[in-house]
Design an enzyme around this catalytic site. Sequence first.
Site, PDB file in Angstrom:
ATOM      1  N   ASP A   1       5.493   0.732  -0.418  1.00  0.00           N
ATOM      2  CA  ASP A   1       6.266   0.787  -1.603  1.00  0.00           C
ATOM      3  C   ASP A   1       7.776   0.353  -0.866  1.00  0.00           C
ATOM      4  OD1 ASP A   1       6.559   0.642  -4.402  1.00  0.00           O
ATOM      5  OD2 ASP A   1       7.871   2.406  -4.420  1.00  0.00           O
ATOM      6  N   GLY A   2       8.449  -0.363  -2.041  1.00  0.00           N
ATOM      7  CA  GLY A   2       9.982  -0.632  -1.740  1.00  0.00           C
ATOM      8  C   GLY A   2      10.728  -1.062  -2.932  1.00  0.00           C
TER       9      GLY A   2
ATOM     10  N   GLU B   1       8.759  -5.612  -1.120  1.00  0.00           N
ATOM     11  CA  GLU B   1       7.465  -5.416  -1.074  1.00  0.00           C
ATOM     12  C   GLU B   1       6.670  -6.082  -0.020  1.00  0.00           C
ATOM     13  OE1 GLU B   1       6.053  -2.873  -2.787  1.00  0.00           O
ATOM     14  OE2 GLU B   1       7.265  -2.544  -4.725  1.00  0.00           O
TER      15      GLU B   1
ATOM     16  N   ASP C   1       1.628  -1.599  -5.318  1.00  0.00           N
ATOM     17  CA  ASP C   1       1.741  -1.896  -6.760  1.00  0.00           C
ATOM     18  C   ASP C   1       2.388  -3.283  -7.112  1.00  0.00           C
ATOM     19  OD1 ASP C   1       4.494  -1.478  -5.925  1.00  0.00           O
ATOM     20  OD2 ASP C   1       4.865   0.475  -6.842  1.00  0.00           O
TER      21      ASP C   1
ATOM     22  N   HIS D   1       4.483   4.422 -10.158  1.00  0.00           N
ATOM     23  CA  HIS D   1       5.042   5.697 -10.868  1.00  0.00           C
ATOM     24  C   HIS D   1       4.050   6.050 -11.719  1.00  0.00           C
ATOM     25  CE1 HIS D   1       8.743   4.055  -9.441  1.00  0.00           C
ATOM     26  NE2 HIS D   1       8.594   3.056  -9.788  1.00  0.00           N
TER      27      HIS D   1
ATOM     28  N   ASP E   1       7.399   5.569  -2.407  1.00  0.00           N
ATOM     29  CA  ASP E   1       8.753   5.409  -3.074  1.00  0.00           C
ATOM     30  C   ASP E   1       9.796   6.326  -2.919  1.00  0.00           C
ATOM     31  OD1 ASP E   1       9.781   4.420  -5.704  1.00  0.00           O
ATOM     32  OD2 ASP E   1       9.613   6.291  -6.624  1.00  0.00           O
TER      33      ASP E   1
END
Length: 267
Positions: A127-128, A166, A188, A242, A252
């Site tokens: 995640d980024g 990402e 994601d 999320h 995250d």
Amino acid sequence: MKMFIFLMEIIEEVNGYFKIRITTDNKEENYTDISFNPDEKKLEFLNQDRVGEYLKQNEYQLRKILHNKRKDTFFVGFKVKIVLRDEKDVAAFNDRSKIVVLDKRNGQNDSFVVDDGEERIYKIYTDGSFMEKYNRGAYTVLIQDLKGNYDIYSEKTEIKSSSLIELMAAIKGLKVLNNVKKIRIITDSQYVRKGLTEWIVNWKLNDWNTANGEKAKNIEYWKEFDKITENKYIEFQWVKGHSGHFENSLCDIYAREQAKKETSHKF
């Protein structure tokens, strides 16, 4: 999945309808003409021939290319090469619950969709994010080995594009697992999931230009991503950000905390 390359050229425009010639095999006689109206999304096959019949069989793929092309890029003289995959299940590729596989072992470059991936496989969770408040971004990579053990890597970046961050996370994970041949990337980001399994083939055919005739973004990163996946079997699994997914949520949290720090620190 066998791929076929076509040259698509807009040769005429009448009252908003564009006549498009689609040629294959680099032979002028192997072509068909279609008509497309980008406002009404109306597609018509103008000839009954071998190329036209193939396009009809893969109409969903052709429509997706035409529908995603910006209206202002429809003009006489526009040319672009396109790739159609034989009997590609476009709906399955667009189903975010499916796993998309890229198999580049033994000199091949095949992509397909499965319901469940390999049971024993290294996993890269990524995640980024870019945090406007701090004018910085960061990404986190969580790697799970075959025994279920985790290693975590978190790095700060001045890059301001969340999509690129990402992508950088996925590249970092693959570099860490440089000697591993089978890997699943859990992300994601649709940008990461689709870029290497669908879009990059067309970019490379068109000298890294998109179907709109513009340079693809982040070319050097995509070239690196493409290179480090050579001779590997890669699964791409999408998860909703999320949403309470444990590893994604952990990535995250670490990425956001890393972005807040004044000095870079790597775990």
